[in-house]
Design an enzyme around this catalytic site. Sequence first.
Site, PDB file in Angstrom:
ATOM      1  N   GLU A   1     -66.526  29.752 -36.650  1.00 53.71           N
ATOM      2  CA  GLU A   1     -65.702  30.429 -37.239  1.00 53.71           C
ATOM      3  C   GLU A   1     -64.761  29.418 -37.917  1.00 53.71           C
ATOM      4  OE1 GLU A   1     -65.924  31.139 -34.132  1.00 53.71           O
ATOM      5  OE2 GLU A   1     -65.667  33.154 -33.871  1.00 53.71           O
TER       6      GLU A   1
ATOM      7  N   ASP B   1     -67.359  33.298 -31.839  1.00 53.66           N
ATOM      8  CA  ASP B   1     -66.676  33.701 -30.376  1.00 53.66           C
ATOM      9  C   ASP B   1     -67.453  34.724 -29.785  1.00 53.66           C
ATOM     10  OD1 ASP B   1     -64.920  31.843 -30.821  1.00 53.66           O
ATOM     11  OD2 ASP B   1     -63.279  33.217 -31.589  1.00 53.66           O
TER      12      ASP B   1
ATOM     13  N   ASP C   1     -67.150  37.617 -28.426  1.00 60.06           N
ATOM     14  CA  ASP C   1     -66.310  38.777 -27.978  1.00 60.06           C
ATOM     15  C   ASP C   1     -66.814  39.874 -29.388  1.00 60.06           C
ATOM     16  OD1 ASP C   1     -65.126  38.194 -30.516  1.00 60.06           O
ATOM     17  OD2 ASP C   1     -63.348  37.900 -29.573  1.00 60.06           O
TER      18      ASP C   1
ATOM     19  N   GLU D   1     -65.872  40.859 -31.899  1.00 57.59           N
ATOM     20  CA  GLU D   1     -65.402  40.223 -33.384  1.00 57.59           C
ATOM     21  C   GLU D   1     -66.495  39.305 -33.946  1.00 57.59           C
ATOM     22  OE1 GLU D   1     -61.829  39.430 -36.595  1.00 57.59           O
ATOM     23  OE2 GLU D   1     -61.300  39.840 -34.238  1.00 57.59           O
TER      24      GLU D   1
ATOM     25  N   TYR E   1     -61.522  30.320 -23.702  1.00 56.13           N
ATOM     26  CA  TYR E   1     -61.485  31.406 -24.761  1.00 56.13           C
ATOM     27  C   TYR E   1     -60.210  32.131 -24.562  1.00 56.13           C
ATOM     28  CZ  TYR E   1     -62.472  34.669 -28.565  1.00 56.13           C
ATOM     29  OH  TYR E   1     -62.204  35.524 -29.530  1.00 56.13           O
TER      30      TYR E   1
ATOM     31  N   ARG F   1     -58.912  35.107 -25.926  1.00 56.31           N
ATOM     32  CA  ARG F   1     -58.777  36.651 -26.096  1.00 56.31           C
ATOM     33  C   ARG F   1     -59.760  37.201 -24.867  1.00 56.31           C
ATOM     34  NH1 ARG F   1     -59.323  34.838 -31.368  1.00 56.31           N
ATOM     35  NH2 ARG F   1     -56.969  35.318 -32.591  1.00 56.31           N
TER      36      ARG F   1
ATOM     37  N   HIS G   1     -65.474  36.433 -20.458  1.00 49.10           N
ATOM     38  CA  HIS G   1     -66.029  36.683 -19.152  1.00 49.10           C
ATOM     39  C   HIS G   1     -65.096  35.720 -17.958  1.00 49.10           C
ATOM     40  CE1 HIS G   1     -69.043  39.247 -20.510  1.00 49.10           C
ATOM     41  NE2 HIS G   1     -69.439  38.144 -21.221  1.00 49.10           N
TER      42      HIS G   1
END
Length: 958
Positions: free
Chosen positions: A17, A103, A105, A107, A336, A338, A383
């Site tokens: 990203e 990422d 997740d 998004e 990570y 989030r 996770h």
Amino acid sequence: MSPSSETAHGKRLVIVESPAKAKTIKGYLGPGYVVEASVGHIRDLPGTAAEVPDKYTGEVRRLGVDVDHDFAPIYVVNADKKSQVTKLKSLLAESDELFLATDEDREGEAIAWHLQQVLKPKVPVHRMVFHEITKDAIQEAVRNPRELNQRLVDAQETRRILDRLYGYEVSPVLWKKVMPKLSAGRVQSVATRLVVERERERMAFRTASYWDLTGTFGTGRTTADAADPESFGARLSQVDGKRIASGRDFGSDGRLKSASANTLHLDETAARALAAALEQTAFSVRSVESKPYRRSPYAPFRTTTLQQEASRKLGFGAKRTMQVAQKLYENGFITYMRTDSTTLSETAIAAARAQVTQLYGADYLPDAPRTYASKVKNAQEAHEAIRPSGDRFRTPAETGLSSDEFRLYELIWMRTVASQMKDAVGQSVTVKVGGRAATGQDVEFSASGKIITFHGFLKAYVEGADDPNAELDDRERRLPQVAEGDPLAAEQLTPEGHSTKPPARYTEASLVKELEDREIGRPSTYASIIDTIINRKYVFKKGTALVPSFLSFAVVNLLEKHFGRLVDYDFTAKMEDDLDRIAAGEAESVPWLKRFYFGEGEGAAIAGGAADAGNGDGDHLGGLKELVTDLGAIDAREISSFPLNDEITLRVGRYGPYVEKASPVEGESGQRADIPDELPPDELTVELAEELLAKPSGDFELGKDPESGNMLVAKDGRYGPYVTEILPEGTPKTGKNAVKPRTASLLKTMSLDTVTLDDALRLLSLPRVVGTDAEGVEITAQNGRYGPYLKKGTDSRSLTSEEQMFTVTLEEALAIYAQPKQRGRAAAAPPLKELGNDPVSERPVVVKDGRFGPYVTDGETNATLRKDDDVETITPERGYELLAEKRARGPVKKAAKKAPAKKAAATKKTAAKKTTTAKKTAAKKTTAAGTATAKKTAAKKTAAKKVAAEKVAAPEQD
């Protein structure tokens, strides 16, 4: 296959990203890899109707979603990403494999899916996932890619469509009935309602006063041992068996709760009388109760607990915390950020346990590793908990970090290490002290103590508290070693008065906790939600407290009365459950969206879901479309009016809040007074409203302008007092022939009470033509944002006083211009305000007045005050926050100078070569000119689109 060598697989393109993430990952992969950033989302729902392809019309064009054909979304490549998409396609054309490394997740999965859809790769595609950016983790991710998780993609798409429908359908209602350019959102509106409800509680609150006694009791023995003090403090707990009333015994109405029947409410008189009656009392120990104390470590950080602790300990807002954490993650320092999970991998547990032994010794290491179960429902974002990256944790000193990044890393590191340490243990003791007053009353005092015999994890980390008066876990309170029956002497008895306090306003940390506790929204979005409600002027900050604006009262009032289900807490939480069921494959998105949008006749497969939750206000189960179609029942004036008493009403108008007092004479207009922009609603009392109304309204007729014959009046506006003219009836106010009344702000030396007709005429004469110079250029005297000045063409010179604007002569003006323009710095002006030492730089922070307005500085970093900041009311915390945001953005990058064109070779072999060279050069110049023109044209079009977007689009945020 080794990620460090270019094999028969050829070149591999890895897309992430952000450029920072790409730079870090590139260092861990070999020469056979090209790592490029998508720079966030490359494709999304259209921001304006102009972005929608021409083949779509009607509602599809307005919403960007085809609600009549299974809610098919219309995706467009963002205008500012087209060049990056072109670059990615070019790189892909030269590659043999594509790795999508966004990422892990919802998004991130959606970004990867959009990349695949737009780039249309003809080479093998792999989904590369990792939760930390270390060499081992990246190489492991390359060796073990997976397929795209279509369920996560569908779940994220459903959320995006839902939020678009909510925002684009409800926001226009707010525009029509409250004020233009407002927005509504699935989570932002509920978060705003929480803040408003807390303020309502504060407004309805009635203070109660109560008294008690504190006593200092001596044991009668002297000792130098700190573990056995000579005396201790205790508080009155009972009189004749009745418990003394404390703050928790009173309701918000200021009265004792019905459940507090066996309590004694002492007032000042009774408390002082009791203290006097106890002066000669012989006290003794009635009981000593000792219990073991044990405190277990706190779980490692997840997103919300990190935001809360960073707020308590570092003074960071949620947005700032996530910005700093993002940098730490992208540069390989933490995992990570989030995540809903509190679990640690085996590698992380081993690293933490190794550091416990190394830093604190084996005595602090538990026999077995500690594990933590997530308390968050449907935890799925990533996770693992937020922790230092790698299989060996770097201590903060080893990272080379500084400023905010160092402090946040240190917080994460300490919390992670502490999570693998032993419990803190000790003893808690309660001592009851009794005696009989001269009046015959039996009294009992109580004292509590805590001794920590083994600090365990508290050696490494102590959690903060939202309540500044709360006692932290590592605080000890030592009591003397006494036994039942031991005599005690009252060294001092003091009556103390107390008042109940209204519920505390939310801070960013406590609002995050409240949203999470109510299971509203996703924790990963809370930072952006809080940022949105602040930017939308629904909430402003007073210190660290979140204060709702009067505007938010009108918005929430409308939503509660006419869209009650949409801002109902249970409904919103159940909606989140439904979305999680869709993500888990237990429900389908299209039937659910149909039920939400069109009504309960559709999508009945999700029984017991969000659509069945209501708030009991008669809000039917019709769909969103039906709710926003019939707006006739919404009285715009009613939903924006809040009576303070029978005569005075607070109203939220299109230009801001004001108080209005009806005229005693029917048919006549009443009094009005604007309310200061940042007045907390609970401070608007009837008395303050009367005071605002009593101030001069500013509608003073000063007299007629001798030249135009128009009446000149003085007014008090939202931006200060000013004079203006009243234009005759029938004067066009709009269109090509519109006439605007002349207006001028009062000078600093003027006031509404003393301004005269002559003053008004002088003000309206500005800018005043002083004369022309020898070349015929006009010189004018004007009043500007930074004070009075002269202007000649583009050359401006400051005047020393406001009076000079009216008196300066042409000769004086020419003399001023004859002087060289001052380029150097003038003597430093004294600071406007001192705020204390910055927690990061530890340097004194002051507010200064600069060329572009007031700013805060610590001598190293400067940050301009925002539009809503005021020099008089700015708090130290706000000053520190502005400096931190400026540091986080980094220094402004200067545009690189273009290298001079290389000179043509001095000697040419043939005339033909010269001709060819000339043609090529001319072609290049023509191409360059064309490209430049195209770029300028594109830039203008993009700018125009952005302006149109601001006017048309209804932002649909969570």
